[in-house]
Design an enzyme around this catalytic site. Sequence first.
Site, PDB file in Angstrom:
ATOM      1  CE  LYS A  56      -4.149  -2.046   2.098  1.00 21.29           C
ATOM      2  NZ  LYS A  56      -4.951  -1.952   3.227  1.00 21.29           N
ATOM      3  CB  SER A  74      -1.591   1.192   8.049  1.00 21.86           C
ATOM      4  OG  SER A  74      -1.862   0.268   9.124  1.00 21.86           O
ATOM      5  CG  ASP A  75      -4.323  -4.468   5.490  1.00 25.95           C
ATOM      6  OD1 ASP A  75      -5.049  -3.977   4.613  1.00 25.95           O
ATOM      7  OD2 ASP A  75      -4.377  -5.677   5.836  1.00 25.95           O
ATOM      8  CB  THR A  76      -6.286  -3.673  10.649  1.00 29.64           C
ATOM      9  OG1 THR A  76      -5.480  -2.419  10.918  1.00 29.64           O
ATOM     10  CG2 THR A  76      -6.544  -4.266  11.909  1.00 29.64           C
ATOM     11  CB  ALA A 111       1.578  -4.447   8.930  1.00 32.24           C
TER      12      ALA A 111
END
Length: 193
Positions: A56, A74-76, A111
Amino acid sequence: MTLVLASASPRRRELLAQIGMADPEFRFEVLAADIDESHQAGETAAQFVQRLAVEKAQAGLALYGQSPAVVLGSDTIVVLDGQILGKPVDEADAEQMLQQLSGREHSVMTAVAVTDGAKTLASLVETKVQFCGLTQQDILAYIATQEPMDKAGAYGIQGLGGCFVEAIQGSYSAVVGLPLVETKALLRKMQVL
């Protein structure tokens, strides 16, 4: 140096703004970077979420196209018994996820990655979340609000879904979508703060 948030999430935008509270000059731009979020064979949950955050950030840098810039991605994800629970595809999927989470502990992995094109840094934060027991009525009423439909694991801790969270061990802001302490540290290393 321009800071760019590669996310359309209003929650991430609010959290990133909090990081700059001590600096009246702190500013950032926002753009949405779409990437393929498919899980790759053999990839652990931690590897998966970190790869998505980095991709991303890199896609955001390519899309932004101006330099110098530092782009944050960011990723969740929600992980239960080693299984990744993504965003529900429909209401039945949301119902199934919430039934699985009911009365159980799960992990939320977030992250965050920053890149300027020459250097990329990333950090992973894992938080344990304990759900209370949910009745079928709780689940259906929550789904009717539509809140779970665009959330990993079919709930948002910062919204109505917070009433299902009995306890957390770790970073609350990471569960919302951006770990504040770790993100601030990365931005300092990239000399944005």
